[in-house]
Design a protein around this motif. Structure first.
Motif, mmCIF file in Angstrom:
data_model
loop_
_atom_site.group_PDB
_atom_site.id
_atom_site.type_symbol
_atom_site.label_atom_id
_atom_site.label_comp_id
_atom_site.label_asym_id
_atom_site.label_seq_id
_atom_site.Cartn_x
_atom_site.Cartn_y
_atom_site.Cartn_z
ATOM 1 N N ARG A 81 74.797 -59.097 18.473
ATOM 2 C CA ARG A 81 75.049 -60.536 18.425
ATOM 3 C C ARG A 81 76.224 -60.921 19.313
ATOM 4 N N ASP A 82 77.309 -60.173 19.219
ATOM 5 C CA ASP A 82 78.500 -60.509 19.992
ATOM 6 C C ASP A 82 78.249 -60.409 21.493
ATOM 7 N N ALA A 83 77.363 -59.486 21.893
ATOM 8 C CA ALA A 83 77.070 -59.312 23.316
ATOM 9 C C ALA A 83 75.905 -60.177 23.789
ATOM 10 N N GLY A 84 75.222 -60.823 22.865
ATOM 11 C CA GLY A 84 74.073 -61.644 23.238
ATOM 12 C C GLY A 84 72.892 -60.819 23.712
ATOM 13 N N LEU A 85 72.685 -59.665 23.096
ATOM 14 C CA LEU A 85 71.640 -58.736 23.522
ATOM 15 C C LEU A 85 70.531 -58.623 22.483
ATOM 16 N N ARG A 86 69.363 -58.215 22.950
ATOM 17 C CA ARG A 86 68.255 -57.869 22.066
ATOM 18 C C ARG A 86 68.128 -56.360 21.970
ATOM 19 N N GLN A 87 67.813 -55.890 20.775
ATOM 20 C CA GLN A 87 67.464 -54.486 20.606
ATOM 21 C C GLN A 87 65.982 -54.344 20.932
ATOM 22 N N VAL A 88 65.666 -53.516 21.904
ATOM 23 C CA VAL A 88 64.287 -53.409 22.377
ATOM 24 C C VAL A 88 63.559 -52.256 21.704
ATOM 25 N N LEU A 89 64.210 -51.104 21.619
ATOM 26 C CA LEU A 89 63.527 -49.887 21.183
ATOM 27 C C LEU A 89 64.533 -48.916 20.591
ATOM 28 N N ILE A 90 64.103 -48.173 19.573
ATOM 29 C CA ILE A 90 64.836 -47.015 19.077
ATOM 30 C C ILE A 90 63.837 -45.882 18.874
ATOM 31 N N ASN A 91 64.358 -44.661 18.741
ATOM 32 C CA ASN A 91 63.521 -43.502 18.446
ATOM 33 C C ASN A 91 63.462 -43.258 16.942
ATOM 34 N N SER A 92 62.416 -42.592 16.498
ATOM 35 C CA SER A 92 62.379 -42.097 15.134
ATOM 36 C C SER A 92 63.405 -40.975 14.988
ATOM 37 N N PRO A 93 63.886 -40.703 13.776
ATOM 38 C CA PRO A 93 64.902 -39.658 13.591
ATOM 39 C C PRO A 93 64.411 -38.290 14.047
ATOM 40 N N ALA A 94 65.350 -37.474 14.503
ATOM 41 C CA ALA A 94 65.051 -36.107 14.947
ATOM 42 C C ALA A 94 66.166 -35.187 14.477
ATOM 43 N N GLY A 95 65.923 -33.880 14.584
ATOM 44 C CA GLY A 95 66.906 -32.895 14.164
ATOM 45 C C GLY A 95 68.024 -32.721 15.168
ATOM 46 N N GLU A 96 68.930 -31.827 14.858
ATOM 47 C CA GLU A 96 70.079 -31.562 15.707
ATOM 48 C C GLU A 96 69.646 -30.907 17.022
ATOM 49 N N PRO A 97 70.382 -31.150 18.098
ATOM 50 C CA PRO A 97 70.084 -30.466 19.365
ATOM 51 C C PRO A 97 70.037 -28.951 19.174
ATOM 52 N N GLY A 98 69.017 -28.339 19.765
ATOM 53 C CA GLY A 98 68.857 -26.893 19.646
ATOM 54 C C GLY A 98 68.045 -26.445 18.449
ATOM 55 N N SER A 99 67.787 -27.343 17.507
ATOM 56 C CA SER A 99 67.001 -26.991 16.322
ATOM 57 C C SER A 99 65.513 -27.138 16.617
ATOM 58 N N PRO A 100 64.633 -26.499 15.811
ATOM 59 C CA PRO A 100 63.190 -26.674 16.006
ATOM 60 C C PRO A 100 62.735 -28.125 15.815
ATOM 61 N N GLU A 101 63.563 -28.918 15.121
ATOM 62 C CA GLU A 101 63.212 -30.315 14.840
ATOM 63 C C GLU A 101 63.871 -31.281 15.811
ATOM 64 N N ARG A 102 64.426 -30.768 16.912
ATOM 65 C CA ARG A 102 65.204 -31.628 17.818
ATOM 66 C C ARG A 102 64.388 -32.730 18.455
ATOM 67 N N ALA A 149 64.242 -54.734 16.511
ATOM 68 C CA ALA A 149 63.608 -53.968 17.584
ATOM 69 C C ALA A 149 62.094 -54.035 17.408
ATOM 70 N N GLY A 150 61.395 -54.420 18.455
ATOM 71 C CA GLY A 150 59.951 -54.531 18.358
ATOM 72 C C GLY A 150 59.211 -53.220 18.522
ATOM 73 N N LEU A 151 59.924 -52.169 18.971
ATOM 74 C CA LEU A 151 59.268 -50.897 19.267
ATOM 75 C C LEU A 151 60.004 -49.736 18.606
ATOM 76 N N LEU A 152 59.238 -48.856 17.991
ATOM 77 C CA LEU A 152 59.765 -47.597 17.448
ATOM 78 C C LEU A 152 59.048 -46.459 18.153
ATOM 79 N N HIS A 153 59.811 -45.663 18.918
ATOM 80 C CA HIS A 153 59.252 -44.498 19.594
ATOM 81 C C HIS A 153 59.171 -43.351 18.594
ATOM 82 N N VAL A 154 57.949 -42.953 18.269
ATOM 83 C CA VAL A 154 57.726 -41.861 17.327
ATOM 84 C C VAL A 154 57.647 -40.558 18.113
#
Length: 252
Positions: A36-57, A86-91
């Motif tokens: 809001r303060d920056a006047g921006l739209r959230q376009v996309l986020i990713n679905s949750p993932a595991g820690e870097p280096g993990s099988p779930e990364r 956000a209108g898009l969720l990257h699965v």
């Protein structure tokens, strides 16, 4: 720069929207305030993932026996996407486990994605999936645009679209313009970077005026995310935008 300072910096550089992979370390209210303060739209986020280096990364969508974990992640992703507008969720598709066949992974992925699409229905959030090349993302289930399009068709293109990354398309499909002609009808979002080093347009081997001209000819009206590592300073590197736009005007 620190994450929370990037919003105002993006707005100052002329961006109207932002995307980032993982909002989850921050409360949605804090992120809404930054937007809001920056006047921006959230376009996309990713679905949750595991820690870097993990099988779930890269997520667990194609992992047999992990449906409960996948569903919990989608629920959290949809919660954040809804809160942020956000209108898009990257699965994320996930990395195929070493003891799982491609056929089993495909069946698992399509089943999980079908559930996610049903869950997203009526939320105002659409799901996207992305093919990633095997050099940058070894073992990632969605290796080609053709496989991603096949998944979208299996689940239902009206429910799932492509996040078409032209950097990955250049590496796996060759000509990004040909990839656009074939797969743009499935795409809900685009990302770009220039091979071979994933830097800004004009620093690699893609002829970007042709790409922009093809997008204009196709009537693409969606967002384009700049997912690259600048060669130098970020804002100085944005000069490619005006250069490519001007060059594309003279492409027949």
């Amino acid at each position: 720069m620190p994450f929370e300072r990037r919003f105002a910096a993006a707005a100052d550089a002329g961006f109207a929207g932002v995307e980032y992979a993982a909002p989850y370390p921050y409360p949605p209210a804090r992120l809404r305030a930054l937007l809001r303060d920056a006047g921006l739209r959230q376009v996309l986020i990713n679905s949750p993932a595991g820690e870097p280096g993990s099988p779930e990364r890269s997520g667990v969508a194609c992992h047999p026996g992990r449906a409960a974990d996948f569903r919990a992640g989608v629920e959290r992703g949809l919660e954040y996407a809804t809160e942020l507008g956000a209108g898009l969720l990257h699965v994320l598709a996930g990395i195929v486990p070493p003891d799982v066949s491609v056929e089993h992974a495909f069946a698992t992925y399509v089943t999980n994605l079908g559930w996610a699409a049903e869950r997203a229905h009526g939320t105002g959030v659409r799901l996207v999936i992305e093919a990633q090349n095997g050099r940058d993302a070894p073992g990632y289930f969605l290796r080609t645009q053709a496989r991603a399009a096949a998944v979208a068709q299996a689940v239902g293109h009206d429910r799932v679209g492509l996040l078409l990354d032209l950097y990955h398309a250049r590496i796996t499909e060759g000509d990004p313009v040909r990839a656009l002609h074939t797969y743009l009808p499935y795409a809900l979002h685009l990302q770009l970077a220039d091979p071979p080093d994933r830097t800004e347009p004009g620093t690699g081997d893609i002829r970007w005026p042709r790409v922009v001209a093809a997008l204009r000819a196709a009537g693409y009206e969606g967002w384009v995310g700049c997912e690259y590592a600048p060669v130098g300073e970020t804002v100085a590197g944005l000069g490619w935008v005006a250069q490519v736009a001007a060059s594309a005007e003279v492409i027949p």
